[in-house]
Design a protein around this motif. Sequence first.
Motif, short mmCIF file in Angstrom:
data_model
loop_
_atom_site.label_atom_id
_atom_site.label_comp_id
_atom_site.label_asym_id
_atom_site.label_seq_id
_atom_site.Cartn_x
_atom_site.Cartn_y
_atom_site.Cartn_z
N LYS A 7 0.83 -1.20 0.00
CA LYS A 7 0.00 0.00 0.00
C LYS A 7 0.87 1.26 0.00
O LYS A 7 0.57 2.23 -0.69
N GLU A 8 1.95 1.24 0.76
CA GLU A 8 2.88 2.37 0.81
C GLU A 8 3.55 2.59 -0.55
O GLU A 8 3.70 3.72 -1.00
N THR A 9 3.94 1.51 -1.22
CA THR A 9 4.63 1.65 -2.51
C THR A 9 3.71 2.21 -3.60
O THR A 9 4.20 2.83 -4.54
N GLY A 14 8.41 7.19 -8.10
CA GLY A 14 9.62 6.74 -8.77
C GLY A 14 9.75 5.25 -8.98
O GLY A 14 10.69 4.80 -9.64
N ILE A 15 8.83 4.45 -8.45
CA ILE A 15 8.92 3.00 -8.62
C ILE A 15 8.41 2.63 -10.01
O ILE A 15 7.28 2.92 -10.36
N VAL A 16 9.28 2.01 -10.81
CA VAL A 16 8.88 1.61 -12.16
C VAL A 16 8.69 0.10 -12.29
O VAL A 16 8.06 -0.37 -13.22
N LYS A 17 9.25 -0.65 -11.33
CA LYS A 17 9.09 -2.10 -11.35
C LYS A 17 9.29 -2.62 -9.93
O LYS A 17 10.14 -2.12 -9.20
N MET A 18 8.50 -3.62 -9.55
CA MET A 18 8.67 -4.26 -8.26
C MET A 18 8.54 -5.77 -8.46
O MET A 18 7.60 -6.23 -9.11
N ILE A 19 9.50 -6.51 -7.91
CA ILE A 19 9.52 -7.96 -8.05
C ILE A 19 9.46 -8.58 -6.65
O ILE A 19 10.26 -8.23 -5.79
N HIS A 30 12.70 -1.36 -8.57
CA HIS A 30 13.47 -0.63 -9.59
C HIS A 30 12.94 0.80 -9.55
O HIS A 30 11.76 1.04 -9.82
N LEU A 31 13.81 1.73 -9.20
CA LEU A 31 13.41 3.12 -8.98
C LEU A 31 14.16 4.07 -9.91
O LEU A 31 15.32 3.85 -10.22
N PHE A 32 13.50 5.11 -10.32
CA PHE A 32 14.13 6.25 -10.97
C PHE A 32 13.88 7.44 -10.06
O PHE A 32 12.73 7.85 -9.85
#
Length: 69
Positions: A7-9, A14-19, A30-32
């Motif tokens: 929920k926080e993410t 900036g989060i473009v991918k989460m595994i 994966h952050l930018f």
Amino acid sequence: MIASFLKETEKIEGIVKMIHTTGEYCFFLHLFLKSVEELTVLLDRFGKFGDTITYSILSVPIDYKPIHF
């Protein structure tokens, strides 16, 4: 705890991918981000969920490679 982390993410731009993984680490994000300061703020924000380990990408020698079966 995982549900509250997810929920926080959702609130973080900036989060473009989460595994989600097995093993020692639970998630890879994966952050930018614009700056190291922005990363520091984000790591402080994640601190309530446990310890973090941070990696910086130096290069991407193989960005995409097809798999032939």
